[in-house]
Design a protein around this motif. Structure first.
Motif, mmCIF file in Angstrom:
data_model
loop_
_atom_site.group_PDB
_atom_site.id
_atom_site.type_symbol
_atom_site.label_atom_id
_atom_site.label_comp_id
_atom_site.label_asym_id
_atom_site.label_seq_id
_atom_site.Cartn_x
_atom_site.Cartn_y
_atom_site.Cartn_z
ATOM 1 N N ASP A 113 0.834 -1.207 0.000
ATOM 2 C CA ASP A 113 0.000 0.000 0.000
ATOM 3 C C ASP A 113 0.872 1.261 0.000
ATOM 4 O O ASP A 113 0.547 2.247 -0.666
ATOM 5 N N ILE A 114 1.994 1.220 0.710
ATOM 6 C CA ILE A 114 2.924 2.355 0.712
ATOM 7 C C ILE A 114 3.509 2.530 -0.695
ATOM 8 O O ILE A 114 3.566 3.646 -1.216
ATOM 9 N N ILE A 115 3.911 1.428 -1.312
ATOM 10 C CA ILE A 115 4.443 1.468 -2.686
ATOM 11 C C ILE A 115 3.416 2.091 -3.623
ATOM 12 O O ILE A 115 3.739 2.940 -4.453
ATOM 13 N N THR A 116 2.174 1.685 -3.475
ATOM 14 C CA THR A 116 1.095 2.196 -4.318
ATOM 15 C C THR A 116 0.844 3.677 -4.044
ATOM 16 O O THR A 116 0.727 4.480 -4.980
ATOM 17 N N ASP A 117 0.781 4.048 -2.767
ATOM 18 C CA ASP A 117 0.553 5.452 -2.402
ATOM 19 C C ASP A 117 1.630 6.364 -2.987
ATOM 20 O O ASP A 117 1.342 7.492 -3.392
ATOM 21 N N LEU A 118 2.860 5.886 -3.002
ATOM 22 C CA LEU A 118 3.981 6.686 -3.498
ATOM 23 C C LEU A 118 4.192 6.542 -5.005
ATOM 24 O O LEU A 118 5.131 7.107 -5.560
ATOM 25 N N ASP A 119 3.310 5.792 -5.657
ATOM 26 C CA ASP A 119 3.361 5.583 -7.112
ATOM 27 C C ASP A 119 4.739 5.069 -7.555
ATOM 28 O O ASP A 119 5.273 5.465 -8.583
ATOM 29 N N MET A 120 5.301 4.183 -6.758
ATOM 30 C CA MET A 120 6.655 3.707 -7.012
ATOM 31 C C MET A 120 6.755 2.787 -8.226
ATOM 32 O O MET A 120 7.783 2.769 -8.898
ATOM 33 N N ILE A 121 5.708 2.053 -8.542
ATOM 34 C CA ILE A 121 5.755 1.159 -9.705
ATOM 35 C C ILE A 121 6.021 1.977 -10.970
ATOM 36 O O ILE A 121 6.805 1.573 -11.831
ATOM 37 N N GLN A 122 5.395 3.150 -11.068
ATOM 38 C CA GLN A 122 5.587 3.990 -12.261
ATOM 39 C C GLN A 122 6.975 4.620 -12.312
ATOM 40 O O GLN A 122 7.357 5.186 -13.330
ATOM 41 N N GLN A 123 7.757 4.497 -11.251
ATOM 42 C CA GLN A 123 9.101 5.071 -11.235
ATOM 43 C C GLN A 123 10.167 4.077 -11.710
ATOM 44 O O GLN A 123 11.338 4.425 -11.811
ATOM 45 N N PHE A 124 9.772 2.839 -12.018
ATOM 46 C CA PHE A 124 10.716 1.873 -12.571
ATOM 47 C C PHE A 124 11.162 2.330 -13.945
ATOM 48 O O PHE A 124 10.411 2.978 -14.685
ATOM 49 N N ASP A 125 12.374 1.978 -14.306
ATOM 50 C CA ASP A 125 12.854 2.192 -15.666
ATOM 51 C C ASP A 125 13.528 0.909 -16.121
ATOM 52 O O ASP A 125 14.251 0.269 -15.353
ATOM 53 N N PHE A 126 13.253 0.518 -17.351
ATOM 54 C CA PHE A 126 13.886 -0.639 -17.976
ATOM 55 C C PHE A 126 14.448 -0.184 -19.307
ATOM 56 O O PHE A 126 13.818 0.611 -20.021
ATOM 57 N N PHE A 127 15.616 -0.697 -19.665
ATOM 58 C CA PHE A 127 16.280 -0.267 -20.891
ATOM 59 C C PHE A 127 17.197 -1.377 -21.378
ATOM 60 O O PHE A 127 17.649 -2.234 -20.614
ATOM 61 N N TRP A 128 17.468 -1.361 -22.664
ATOM 62 C CA TRP A 128 18.359 -2.337 -23.266
ATOM 63 C C TRP A 128 19.796 -1.820 -23.199
ATOM 64 O O TRP A 128 20.073 -0.679 -23.541
ATOM 65 N N ASP A 129 20.687 -2.675 -22.723
ATOM 66 C CA ASP A 129 22.114 -2.384 -22.687
ATOM 67 C C ASP A 129 22.752 -3.260 -23.756
ATOM 68 O O ASP A 129 23.016 -4.443 -23.531
ATOM 69 N N SER A 130 22.964 -2.703 -24.945
ATOM 70 C CA SER A 130 23.433 -3.507 -26.067
ATOM 71 C C SER A 130 24.858 -4.007 -25.868
ATOM 72 O O SER A 130 25.213 -5.077 -26.346
ATOM 73 N N PHE A 131 25.701 -3.261 -25.157
ATOM 74 C CA PHE A 131 27.075 -3.688 -24.929
ATOM 75 C C PHE A 131 27.101 -4.982 -24.115
ATOM 76 O O PHE A 131 27.822 -5.915 -24.418
ATOM 77 N N ALA A 132 26.286 -5.039 -23.076
ATOM 78 C CA ALA A 132 26.231 -6.223 -22.211
ATOM 79 C C ALA A 132 25.171 -7.221 -22.666
ATOM 80 O O ALA A 132 25.066 -8.309 -22.097
ATOM 81 N N GLU A 133 24.391 -6.869 -23.673
ATOM 82 C CA GLU A 133 23.286 -7.686 -24.177
ATOM 83 C C GLU A 133 22.392 -8.146 -23.028
ATOM 84 O O GLU A 133 22.179 -9.325 -22.788
ATOM 85 N N ARG A 134 21.881 -7.163 -22.308
ATOM 86 C CA ARG A 134 21.002 -7.437 -21.179
ATOM 87 C C ARG A 134 19.982 -6.321 -21.052
ATOM 88 O O ARG A 134 20.149 -5.252 -21.617
ATOM 89 N N VAL A 135 18.947 -6.592 -20.282
ATOM 90 C CA VAL A 135 17.996 -5.558 -19.912
ATOM 91 C C VAL A 135 18.490 -4.971 -18.599
ATOM 92 O O VAL A 135 18.721 -5.690 -17.629
ATOM 93 N N GLY A 136 18.685 -3.675 -18.584
ATOM 94 C CA GLY A 136 19.059 -2.985 -17.363
ATOM 95 C C GLY A 136 17.812 -2.373 -16.741
ATOM 96 O O GLY A 136 16.772 -2.258 -17.383
ATOM 97 N N TYR A 137 17.943 -1.977 -15.505
ATOM 98 C CA TYR A 137 16.794 -1.367 -14.843
ATOM 99 C C TYR A 137 17.244 -0.431 -13.738
ATOM 100 O O TYR A 137 18.362 -0.490 -13.265
ATOM 101 N N HIS A 138 16.321 0.429 -13.389
ATOM 102 C CA HIS A 138 16.466 1.290 -12.216
ATOM 103 C C HIS A 138 15.208 1.080 -11.390
ATOM 104 O O HIS A 138 14.092 1.276 -11.881
ATOM 105 N N ALA A 139 15.396 0.646 -10.159
ATOM 106 C CA ALA A 139 14.260 0.446 -9.264
ATOM 107 C C ALA A 139 14.106 1.675 -8.374
ATOM 108 O O ALA A 139 15.091 2.232 -7.906
ATOM 109 N N PRO A 140 12.885 2.095 -8.144
ATOM 110 C CA PRO A 140 12.666 3.205 -7.214
ATOM 111 C C PRO A 140 12.996 2.760 -5.794
ATOM 112 O O PRO A 140 13.039 1.567 -5.497
#
Length: 152
Positions: free
Chosen positions: A65-92
């Motif tokens: 509920d705290i995560i939801t109240d703070l809208d933390m799910i929408q603060q995730f970021d996912f991106f492709w790292d072509s050098f490492a051939e992986r999906v990178g991310y930033h978690a709130p």
């Protein structure tokens, strides 16, 4: 332990340079493929990863509920790292000065804060692994630098 909550909508990914995050480093120029990743999240990857995460997380409904109240799910970021051939991310995460800032009225212990931060990191990692293993089919087009020696 299992968390029984509805699956939230996947995050909307924004065009941010991942190197601006303290917890991510991407080497070289790359196409972060955020539109493609966002499409895969909407096509089922997010739901699948979230349900797997909810099945094994130690977070409880009050933490979520705290995560939801703070809208933390929408603060995730996912991106492709072509050098490492992986999906990178930033978690709130909840900042260290949460107490001084009165970050959320229901936050009352470092245990909850560290649990939420760890849980969101685990969710991000699970999403990345699922995307790479089960959803991403593109190949990285690596181009060698022009100044490599010719051993032929």
């Amino acid at each position: 332990m299992s968390l029984d909550v509805p699956v939230p909508e996947p995050p909307e990914l924004e065009e941010i340079d991942p190197n601006e995050y303290e917890d991510a480093e991407v080497v070289g120029d790359t196409d972060y493929k955020r539109q493609e990743i966002e499409g895969l999240l909407h096509d089922g990857a997010w739901r699948e990863a979230f349900l797997a995460w909810a099945e094994r997380t130690d977070l409880d409904k009050a933490d979520f509920d705290i995560i939801t109240d703070l809208d933390m799910i929408q603060q995730f970021d996912f991106f492709w790292d072509s050098f490492a051939e992986r999906v990178g991310y930033h978690a709130p995460g909840i900042p260290e000065d949460w107490k001084e800032r009165n970050y959320h009225p229901d936050l009352d212990s470092w245990g909850s804060v560290s649990g939420i931060n760890a849980g969101l990191t685990e969710l991000g990692q699970l999403v990345c692994e699922l995307l790479k293993d089960d959803y991403i089919e593109w190949e990285t087009e690596y181009e060698a630098p022009d100044d490599l020696p010719d051993f032929g």
